[in-house]
Design a protein around this motif. Structure first.
Motif, short mmCIF file in Angstrom:
data_model
loop_
_atom_site.label_atom_id
_atom_site.label_comp_id
_atom_site.label_asym_id
_atom_site.label_seq_id
_atom_site.Cartn_x
_atom_site.Cartn_y
_atom_site.Cartn_z
N VAL A 365 5.02 -0.52 2.18
CA VAL A 365 4.95 -0.58 0.97
C VAL A 365 4.63 -2.09 0.39
CG1 VAL A 365 5.87 -0.27 -1.47
CG2 VAL A 365 6.22 1.54 0.44
N LEU A 382 7.07 -2.91 -6.66
CA LEU A 382 6.84 -2.20 -5.65
C LEU A 382 5.54 -1.52 -6.24
CD1 LEU A 382 9.88 -1.84 -5.66
CD2 LEU A 382 9.50 -0.26 -3.61
N PRO A 384 2.73 0.98 -5.35
CA PRO A 384 2.03 1.88 -4.66
C PRO A 384 0.64 2.35 -5.10
CG PRO A 384 3.70 2.95 -6.04
CD PRO A 384 3.78 1.43 -6.22
N GLU A 389 2.09 6.59 -0.58
CA GLU A 389 2.91 5.36 -1.04
C GLU A 389 3.86 5.42 -2.16
OE1 GLU A 389 0.27 2.18 -1.79
OE2 GLU A 389 -0.84 2.09 0.53
N ARG A 392 7.10 6.76 -0.67
CA ARG A 392 7.75 5.81 0.24
C ARG A 392 8.15 4.64 -0.56
NH1 ARG A 392 2.68 5.85 3.32
NH2 ARG A 392 2.36 3.71 2.88
N ALA A 393 7.69 4.46 -1.73
CA ALA A 393 8.23 3.48 -2.49
C ALA A 393 9.36 3.94 -3.16
CB ALA A 393 7.22 3.09 -3.54
#
Length: 457
Positions: A365, A382, A384, A389, A392-393
């Motif tokens: 990320v 973060l 994304p 993403e 995952r973030a």
């Protein structure tokens, strides 16, 4: 809320037709904040005085209707989103500076006064109010108090909690009260002023604030240091804060952020480096050179690539170019960025920076880190770019918070908790502590009508 419900009829009695709205367009305009979360309120009202707010709270309590106090909606955690419906009280019309008292170094303001407007009014008196969030031109004093929002100058001058003498407010019972003092010292009972600041409107609705003012420094010196990597910059922050000359601003920007800002504004002179520190010292002109040199000595060390000192205002603006280009640069690649503002002790900052770098790689990320390093307060962004993403973030974010707590840090320095960080509160606070907080909430707001669904898990 039906168009002719008893509560809506009562609100119209209190506020009149020009300051009470239940049409869809008005409700939509007050359904969201800068968190990009939204929920429709049933009605919106625009208070102009303390007595109106007392009547408003009593009416909402009688009808068990949620009440959300709102400044300008610039917060990023969903703290002013009316998740349970009910009434939004927007304080944009309660925006008078009631008194500026240079002799006693205080100002009395209503909650809807914009931070930037207050600062302009104080210039002629030779003072300023230290809290200076980046949203100062459009955020309100009431919102600053609700989230304890501070900005870069907090490293030297403190947050709203250190710069507010007293408050006038209305509890969830509908009872108005005053707390604090008109003096710079006071030891009379519990400090309800500091308790209300940062409570995000869950305990009481603030209608007036007595603010502690600080004399404006007569001169400022700006320095910019670039480093080989984030670890070297983080170690420099710890050295700078360990020596006697306290900077009035100490901002950190990592290499990823610098690259984004450089690509977004290639002509702005943004340097490419592993990390950058923006440092300012202020005070009397005769004392500035020694203070600047002390900070510069601490900034030097392994990994330093360049240290520049601005000679005039034009050079100062040029040195700040990277910071100014950063926010728009992030929005171009990740409109759904996740913006958190964690805090650790300054001595643990190198560990935090290294840990964030490790987590970014582990979760694949993109993370941009910058912020008020002199307080150990980093804005961890973060970024994304698609659904995978984003998933995952969010997993990465949970590990960022766990890392922060492990380093003796806390979840927020100035953005607050709102909706976004509620699930993580048990990570940061013991059950017994949360229990005491719930008991305080019950005492101030026995029916739970004030900003429900926020802050406490």
């Amino acid at each position: 809320m039906p168009l002719h419900s008893p509560l809506l009829d009562r609100l119209r009695e209190i506020f009149g037709p020009a300051a009470c709205a239940a049409d869809e367009a008005s409700r939509l305009a007050y359904a969201y904040d800068n968190s990009r979360l939204d929920a429709l309120p049933d009605a919106v009202v625009f208070p102009t005085g303390h007595a109106q707010v007392e009547a408003l709270v009593r009416a909402c309590r009688e009808h068990r209707a949620p009440l959300v106090a709102r400044g300008r909606g610039s917060n990023t955690t969903g703290a002013t989103v009316p998740v349970a419906g009910g009434v939004v009280a927007s304080f944009e019309r309660m925006n008078r500076i009631l008194r500026i008292d240079p002799d006693n170094r205080l100002a009395v303001v209503e909650p809807g006064v914009l931070n930037g407007d207050l600062q302009k009014a104080l210039i002629a008196h030779g003072f300023f109010w230290p809290p200076d969030p980046s949203s100062a031109p459009w955020c309100s004093i009431g919102g600053n108090l609700a989230c304890n929002a501070a900005g870069p100058r907090a490293v030297k001058y403190g947050t709203p909690r250190e710069n507010t003498l007293g408050l006038r407010a209305v509890a969830g019972t509908g009872e108005g009260f005053r707390c604090g003092t008109w003096t710079s010292k006071g030891a009379t009972g519990y400090d309800l002023t500091r308790l209300l600041i940062g409570s995000e409107g869950t305990l009481a609705v603030v209608t007036e604030a007595t603010l502690k003012l600080t004399p404006r420094p007569s001169a400022i010196r700006t320095l910019r240091a670039t480093y080989r990597d984030v670890d070297a910059a983080a170690r420099a922050v710890a050295r700078i804060m360990a020596q006697p000359a306290t900077p009035c601003a100490l901002e950190f920007i990592d290499g990823v952020a610098l690259r984004l800002a450089h690509d977004y504004a290639p002509d702005a002179g943004v340097p490419l480096a592993g990390a950058l520190l923006m440092i300012e010292v202020d005070g009397e002109p005769d004392a500035l050179p020694a203070a600047a040199e002390a900070v510069a000595r601490a900034a030097r060390g392994d990994g330093l690539e360049e240290l520049r000192i601005a000679r005039d205002a034009v050079e100062t603006q040029a040195l700040w170019s990277a910071r100014k280009a950063l926010s728009p640069a992030q929005r171009t690649i990740a409109p759904d960025k996740i913006n958190e503002d964690v805090v650790v002790p300054v001595s643990r900052l190198p560990e935090l920076v290294a840990g964030i770098k490790r987590l970014a790689a582990q979760h694949d990320v993109l993370i941009v880190s910058f912020g008020h390093a002199g307080n150990g307060n980093l804005h961890v962004n973060l970024l994304p770019r698609d659904a995978a993403e984003r998933e995952r973030a969010h997993a990465c974010l949970a590990e960022v918070f766990a890392l922060v707590v492990e380093l003796d840090g806390t979840l927020s320095g100035e953005h607050g908790i709102g909706i976004a960080k509620r699930p993580f509160m048990p990570l940061a606070l013991q059950p017994s502590t949360l229990g005491l907080m719930r008991a305080v909430k019950q005492a101030f707001d026995p029916d739970g009508i004030l900003n429900p669904g926020k802050l406490l898990p």
